[in-house]
Design an enzyme around this catalytic site. Structure first.
Site, short mmCIF file in Angstrom:
data_model
loop_
_atom_site.label_atom_id
_atom_site.label_comp_id
_atom_site.label_asym_id
_atom_site.label_seq_id
_atom_site.Cartn_x
_atom_site.Cartn_y
_atom_site.Cartn_z
N GLU A 107 -41.41 -25.12 16.75
CA GLU A 107 -41.76 -25.72 15.48
C GLU A 107 -41.43 -24.77 14.33
O GLU A 107 -41.47 -23.55 14.49
CB GLU A 107 -43.25 -26.08 15.46
CG GLU A 107 -43.52 -27.25 16.39
CD GLU A 107 -44.96 -27.73 16.37
OE1 GLU A 107 -45.16 -28.93 16.46
OE2 GLU A 107 -45.87 -26.90 16.28
N CYS A 120 -41.27 -20.84 7.49
CA CYS A 120 -41.94 -20.07 8.54
C CYS A 120 -41.17 -20.32 9.84
O CYS A 120 -41.13 -21.44 10.36
CB CYS A 120 -43.38 -20.57 8.63
SG CYS A 120 -44.35 -19.71 9.84
N CYS A 127 -45.33 -17.53 23.43
CA CYS A 127 -45.57 -16.13 23.08
C CYS A 127 -46.30 -15.46 24.24
O CYS A 127 -47.15 -16.07 24.89
CB CYS A 127 -46.42 -16.03 21.82
SG CYS A 127 -46.63 -14.33 21.23
N CYS A 131 -52.91 -13.89 21.96
CA CYS A 131 -54.04 -13.65 21.05
C CYS A 131 -55.01 -14.82 21.21
O CYS A 131 -54.60 -15.98 21.30
CB CYS A 131 -53.54 -13.55 19.60
SG CYS A 131 -52.42 -12.16 19.37
N CYS A 134 -54.87 -18.13 18.86
CA CYS A 134 -53.57 -18.66 18.44
C CYS A 134 -53.08 -19.74 19.41
O CYS A 134 -53.04 -19.52 20.62
CB CYS A 134 -52.55 -17.53 18.36
SG CYS A 134 -50.90 -18.09 17.93
N CYS A 357 -51.00 -22.26 9.83
CA CYS A 357 -50.89 -21.02 10.59
C CYS A 357 -51.59 -21.11 11.93
O CYS A 357 -52.75 -21.48 11.99
CB CYS A 357 -51.65 -19.96 9.81
SG CYS A 357 -50.67 -18.71 9.20
N1 SAH Z 1 -46.78 -12.76 16.41
C1 SAH Z 1 -46.70 -12.53 15.01
C2 SAH Z 1 -46.28 -13.74 14.20
C3 SAH Z 1 -46.88 -15.08 14.53
S1 SAH Z 1 -48.47 -15.50 13.97
C4 SAH Z 1 -48.03 -11.98 14.50
O1 SAH Z 1 -48.98 -11.95 15.25
O2 SAH Z 1 -48.05 -11.53 13.36
C5 SAH Z 1 -48.49 -15.53 12.25
C6 SAH Z 1 -49.88 -15.33 11.68
O3 SAH Z 1 -50.75 -16.47 11.93
C7 SAH Z 1 -50.57 -14.16 12.29
O4 SAH Z 1 -51.21 -13.35 11.37
C8 SAH Z 1 -51.58 -14.83 13.20
O5 SAH Z 1 -52.58 -14.00 13.53
C9 SAH Z 1 -52.00 -16.03 12.38
N2 SAH Z 1 -52.68 -17.03 13.19
C10 SAH Z 1 -52.50 -17.28 14.49
N3 SAH Z 1 -53.33 -18.26 14.91
C11 SAH Z 1 -54.06 -18.64 13.86
C12 SAH Z 1 -55.07 -19.64 13.65
N4 SAH Z 1 -55.44 -20.44 14.64
N5 SAH Z 1 -55.58 -19.76 12.42
C13 SAH Z 1 -55.14 -18.98 11.41
N6 SAH Z 1 -54.21 -18.04 11.55
C14 SAH Z 1 -53.66 -17.86 12.74
#
Ligand code: SAH
Length: 389
Positions: A107, A120, A127, A131, A134, A357
């Site tokens: 996406e 974006c 991934c 985390c 996410c 995000c």
């Molecule tokens: N792997 C990279 C880029 C992808 S995530 C990283 O971790 O930076 C991009 C941003 O979105 C990151 O800061 C991540 O922590 C945030 N993010 C991920 N899941 C989220 C969620 N459910 N709500 C809000 N932000 C989130």
């Protein structure tokens, strides 16, 4: 990168696998032309056709001789990933579902603002970092995107806004590597694609308008400092190792101090007016949103020139966390602001089309080997040193 066309057998018939020029940066394309006995300047011509004029049909590239075009057609192609769907949110956010080789989908999201339009972009299918908050992590890891698949996303967005015909009321002015995946786990392809974004004969974006976001693959961040100086965002989400180990598992390998030191050396190499990292902090109700957390974060970041971007957690199906309350969010922001930090709060955009995000999930096929791939990807991020747990 394989410069010469490979030969594979399909149904016992030898088939030429053509080289896709879409993901070639100017210098790599120059090398390619030299290798096939052509002049290097052909690279500039082709880059302009593809990335400035949006032309992917070799027959239309009229400043190349017919002979050269015929020769190229045998060995190269310019192939884009396939757009499966494109949805517009009521707030102007646009989300694409894009199919890549192997059948998985990624996406991509475009967020229009008054002065800019931010794309974006995804760097991997799924991934490996997992985390806990996410959606992409929950999908597991399938594979790295090629440089062509990464830059192809920008091409698709530019094309959809009529940017190549210079008739764009909206355009992509900024790119953030904040879609699916961890860009530093796909180092070479991400660097190649970013080089095309920056290239004057291609999209010509300034370094300040291309941002790489990372959860903390420290050796790769150290390496990035040697080859690039795009803007840097670091995804912290916790002010101490104990909490961060739970939210961002790669912290067990490279802890907060190592990550922040590495980010500090990265931005230290930048010119004065750009010497600042963006710290991303996703706020989850009663997880990392307390007053003590804000104070600890302020203390932790003392030596890092940075601004802080607070991201209220965006829920997704099956997620175990809740969005921070507005009271807590304001309190958290005020504590940091009182300590002298510049703090922004990321507004949730594209809510109605699940484009916010952390909500990007795509369709990741073949997740069965997830653990195996996860382990391999992490092992590649040398040197391996388990800090905790
Ligand atoms: N792997 C990279 C880029 C992808 S995530 C990283 O971790 O930076 C991009 C941003 O979105 C990151 O800061 C991540 O922590 C945030 N993010 C991920 N899941 C989220 C969620 N459910 N709500 C809000 N932000 C989130």
């Amino acid at each position: 990168m394989s410069q010469s066309a490979e030969v594979t057998a399909v149904n016992d018939q030898p088939q030429q696998v053509k080289t896709n020029l879409l993901g070639f940066s100017a210098s790599k394309l120059g090398d390619f032309f030299e290798e096939i006995g052509e002049k290097r300047f052909r690279a500039t011509q082709i880059i302009k056709w593809i990335h400035q004029m949006g032309e992917c049909d070799l027959d239309q590239m009229t400043n190349l001789s017919k002979d050269l075009r015929e020769r190229l057609k045998d060995i190269v192609e310019i192939t884009l990933p396939e757009v499966v769907s494109c949805q517009d949110s009521t707030d102007g956010t646009r989300k694409w579902l894009i199919k890549v080789d192997g059948g998985s989908c990624i996406e991509m999201v475009y967020i229009p603002e008054r002065e800019r339009g931010t794309l974006c972009v995804s760097s991997q299918i799924g991934c490996a970092l997992d985390c806990s908050f996410c959606a992409t992590g929950k999908q597991g890891f399938n594979r790295d995107l090629t440089a062509a698949e990464i830059i192809g996303q920008l091409w698709i967005a530019a094309d959809s806004f009529g940017q190549f015909e210079h008739k764009a009321p909206r355009r992509v002015t900024n790119v953030v590597m904040m879609g699916m995946g961890e860009p530093l786990m796909n180092f070479d392809n991400v660097v190649d694609a970013m080089n095309i974004m920056l290239e004057d004969n291609a999209y010509g974006l300034s370094k300040r308008r291309v941002t790489l976001s990372t959860a903390g693959v420290v050796p790769a961040l150290d390496k990035l400092a040697d080859v690039s100086d795009v803007s840097l965002a670091i995804s912290l989400h916790a002010p101490n190792d104990e909490l961060r180990n739970q939210l961002v598992p790669i912290n067990r390998k490279y802890n907060l101090k190592q990550f922040i030191d590495s980010a500090a050396s990265y931005i230290d190499k930048m010119p004065d007016n750009r010497r600042k990292a963006t710290v991303e902090y996703t706020l989850m109700d009663q997880v990392n949103d307390r007053v003590e957390h804000a104070k600890e974060l302020a203390e932790l970041l003392t030596d890092l020139p940075c601004k802080i971007n607070l991201i209220p957690f965006n829920p997704f199906p099956g997620s175990e966390y809740k969005r921070v309350s507005n009271n807590q969010l304001n309190r958290f922001r005020d504590i940091l602001a009182n300590e002298g930090y510049t703090v922004t709060v990321r507004t949730t955009r594209g809510d109605d089309i699940a484009a916010a995000c952390g909500q990007l999930a795509g369709e990741v096929n073949d997740r069965t080997k997830r653990q195996e791939r996860y382990k391999r990807k992490l092992d590649e991020a040398q040197p391996v040193k388990i800090i905790d747990g």
